[in-house]
Motif scaffolding. Structure first.
Motif, PDB file in Angstrom:
ATOM      1  N   ARG A 133       0.821  -1.221   0.000  1.00  0.00           N
ATOM      2  CA  ARG A 133       0.000   0.000   0.000  1.00  0.00           C
ATOM      3  C   ARG A 133       0.850   1.263   0.000  1.00  0.00           C
ATOM      4  O   ARG A 133       0.494   2.262  -0.618  1.00  0.00           O
ATOM      5  CB  ARG A 133      -1.050  -0.012   1.101  1.00  0.00           C
ATOM      6  N   LEU A 134       2.010   1.227   0.663  1.00  0.00           N
ATOM      7  CA  LEU A 134       2.854   2.422   0.650  1.00  0.00           C
ATOM      8  C   LEU A 134       3.573   2.593  -0.684  1.00  0.00           C
ATOM      9  O   LEU A 134       3.888   3.719  -1.070  1.00  0.00           O
ATOM     10  CB  LEU A 134       3.821   2.402   1.826  1.00  0.00           C
ATOM     11  N   ASP A 135       3.786   1.510  -1.413  1.00  0.00           N
ATOM     12  CA  ASP A 135       4.312   1.639  -2.782  1.00  0.00           C
ATOM     13  C   ASP A 135       3.335   2.412  -3.661  1.00  0.00           C
ATOM     14  O   ASP A 135       3.749   3.190  -4.520  1.00  0.00           O
ATOM     15  CB  ASP A 135       4.599   0.269  -3.392  1.00  0.00           C
ATOM     16  N   ARG A 136       2.033   2.220  -3.426  1.00  0.00           N
ATOM     17  CA  ARG A 136       1.040   3.000  -4.178  1.00  0.00           C
ATOM     18  C   ARG A 136       1.183   4.486  -3.858  1.00  0.00           C
ATOM     19  O   ARG A 136       1.086   5.338  -4.736  1.00  0.00           O
ATOM     20  CB  ARG A 136      -0.381   2.514  -3.869  1.00  0.00           C
ATOM     21  N   VAL A 137       1.429   4.795  -2.575  1.00  0.00           N
ATOM     22  CA  VAL A 137       1.610   6.191  -2.174  1.00  0.00           C
ATOM     23  C   VAL A 137       2.869   6.754  -2.834  1.00  0.00           C
ATOM     24  O   VAL A 137       2.852   7.858  -3.384  1.00  0.00           O
ATOM     25  CB  VAL A 137       1.686   6.327  -0.633  1.00  0.00           C
ATOM     26  N   VAL A 138       3.954   6.004  -2.791  1.00  0.00           N
ATOM     27  CA  VAL A 138       5.206   6.460  -3.410  1.00  0.00           C
ATOM     28  C   VAL A 138       4.984   6.738  -4.896  1.00  0.00           C
ATOM     29  O   VAL A 138       5.421   7.772  -5.414  1.00  0.00           O
ATOM     30  CB  VAL A 138       6.349   5.444  -3.195  1.00  0.00           C
ATOM     31  N   ASP A 139       4.284   5.844  -5.568  1.00  0.00           N
ATOM     32  CA  ASP A 139       4.012   6.055  -7.003  1.00  0.00           C
ATOM     33  C   ASP A 139       3.226   7.342  -7.226  1.00  0.00           C
ATOM     34  O   ASP A 139       3.530   8.113  -8.144  1.00  0.00           O
ATOM     35  CB  ASP A 139       3.243   4.870  -7.592  1.00  0.00           C
ATOM     36  N   ARG A 140       2.221   7.587  -6.397  1.00  0.00           N
ATOM     37  CA  ARG A 140       1.438   8.815  -6.536  1.00  0.00           C
ATOM     38  C   ARG A 140       2.289  10.050  -6.235  1.00  0.00           C
ATOM     39  O   ARG A 140       2.213  11.067  -6.923  1.00  0.00           O
ATOM     40  CB  ARG A 140       0.204   8.776  -5.633  1.00  0.00           C
ATOM     41  N   LEU A 141       3.128   9.963  -5.194  1.00  0.00           N
ATOM     42  CA  LEU A 141       3.965  11.103  -4.830  1.00  0.00           C
ATOM     43  C   LEU A 141       4.983  11.419  -5.923  1.00  0.00           C
ATOM     44  O   LEU A 141       5.242  12.581  -6.222  1.00  0.00           O
ATOM     45  CB  LEU A 141       4.678  10.839  -3.501  1.00  0.00           C
ATOM     46  N   ARG A 181      10.480   2.703   1.551  1.00  0.00           N
ATOM     47  CA  ARG A 181      10.027   2.371   0.194  1.00  0.00           C
ATOM     48  C   ARG A 181      10.432   3.464  -0.801  1.00  0.00           C
ATOM     49  O   ARG A 181      10.753   3.171  -1.947  1.00  0.00           O
ATOM     50  CB  ARG A 181       8.508   2.137   0.173  1.00  0.00           C
ATOM     51  N   TRP A 182      10.427   4.730  -0.381  1.00  0.00           N
ATOM     52  CA  TRP A 182      10.898   5.827  -1.225  1.00  0.00           C
ATOM     53  C   TRP A 182      12.340   5.562  -1.668  1.00  0.00           C
ATOM     54  O   TRP A 182      12.724   5.799  -2.801  1.00  0.00           O
ATOM     55  CB  TRP A 182      10.815   7.145  -0.459  1.00  0.00           C
ATOM     56  N   GLY A 208      18.955  11.779  -9.450  1.00  0.00           N
ATOM     57  CA  GLY A 208      18.311  10.538  -9.844  1.00  0.00           C
ATOM     58  C   GLY A 208      18.271   9.465  -8.778  1.00  0.00           C
ATOM     59  O   GLY A 208      17.707   8.402  -8.996  1.00  0.00           O
ATOM     60  N   THR A 209      18.845   9.739  -7.620  1.00  0.00           N
ATOM     61  CA  THR A 209      18.833   8.776  -6.525  1.00  0.00           C
ATOM     62  C   THR A 209      17.917   9.262  -5.418  1.00  0.00           C
ATOM     63  O   THR A 209      18.095  10.385  -4.920  1.00  0.00           O
ATOM     64  CB  THR A 209      20.255   8.582  -5.956  1.00  0.00           C
ATOM     65  N   PRO A 210      16.945   8.458  -5.002  1.00  0.00           N
ATOM     66  CA  PRO A 210      16.078   8.862  -3.896  1.00  0.00           C
ATOM     67  C   PRO A 210      16.901   9.007  -2.609  1.00  0.00           C
ATOM     68  O   PRO A 210      17.754   8.159  -2.317  1.00  0.00           O
ATOM     69  CB  PRO A 210      15.076   7.716  -3.756  1.00  0.00           C
ATOM     70  N   VAL A 211      16.645  10.088  -1.852  1.00  0.00           N
ATOM     71  CA  VAL A 211      17.409  10.357  -0.639  1.00  0.00           C
ATOM     72  C   VAL A 211      16.500  10.858   0.484  1.00  0.00           C
ATOM     73  O   VAL A 211      15.390  11.325   0.232  1.00  0.00           O
ATOM     74  CB  VAL A 211      18.519  11.422  -0.882  1.00  0.00           C
ATOM     75  N   VAL A 212      17.020  10.767   1.696  1.00  0.00           N
ATOM     76  CA  VAL A 212      16.434  11.443   2.858  1.00  0.00           C
ATOM     77  C   VAL A 212      17.169  12.774   2.958  1.00  0.00           C
ATOM     78  O   VAL A 212      18.380  12.805   3.150  1.00  0.00           O
ATOM     79  CB  VAL A 212      16.600  10.624   4.152  1.00  0.00           C
TER      80      VAL A 212
END
Length: 185
Positions: free
Chosen positions: A119-127, A149-150, A176-180
């Motif tokens: 379910r959080l992958d769906r959120v990541v995709d939307r974000l 997941r981000w 291009g790399t997801p980060v905090v």
């Protein structure tokens, strides 16, 4: 570039006492309401292209008091379902299941890490679909799992990301790399 600002809801009676809270729809304490207004003060000079919130009262009220009463409710942002452990502290659970954590052990009658990831992958995709800055109001374990997941990591990576009530964290992208970008501020 998409950046995602995460806000954990303000204090509730159960968050203050360390009790796992998923489905129980608790209000914010007076401290939690003050925290929510303070978060709004830290966000007031930012523009957001999208504002999302968990459907739970504590997250929606935090969004409202922070100045975002029109936040879009996203059912996928609910907290990890603790099943039989709802309202129970980790210390109490460990009396029966030594070493238990939500990250590494089953949650009887609740969600698995795989379901939370789905379910959080769906959120990541939307974000990731938003062209600019998004703001999300939700819960400790859900936001920690969302950050994992981000980053493209397993949900259990969230165990390394402590998240206090009414804090602001930022997820982004570095070449291009997801980060905090910022955590638990």
């Amino acid at each position: 570039m998409t950046s995602v600002w995460l806000v954990r809801h303000g204090e509730t009676e159960w968050s203050a006492s360390g009790r796992h809270t998923s489905r129980t729809d608790l209000p914010l304490t007076a401290t939690g309401e003050r925290q929510a207004r303070d978060v709004g003060g830290r966000l007031h000079d930012r523009d957001f292209d999208a504002v999302l919130t968990s459907p739970r009262l504590r997250a929606r009220r935090t969004a409202e008091l922070a100045g975002y009463p029109e936040a879009t409710v996203d059912p996928d942002l609910v907290e990890w379902d603790y099943g039989e452990y709802e309202g129970v502290t980790t210390a109490k659970i460990r009396e029966q299941v030594p070493g238990w954590t939500v990250w590494t052990h089953p949650v009887p009658g609740g969600e698995s890490a795989a379901h939370v990831a789905e379910r959080l992958d769906r959120v990541v995709d939307r974000l990731r679909a938003y062209p600019g800055r998004a703001l999300v109001f939700a819960h400790a374990h859900a936001l920690r799992a969302l950050a994992a997941r981000w980053l493209g990591e397993p949900v259990a990576t969230g165990r390394h990301l402590r998240l206090d009530t009414a804090t602001v964290s930022v997820l982004g992208d570095d070449r291009g790399t997801p980060v905090v970008v910022r955590w638990n501020a």
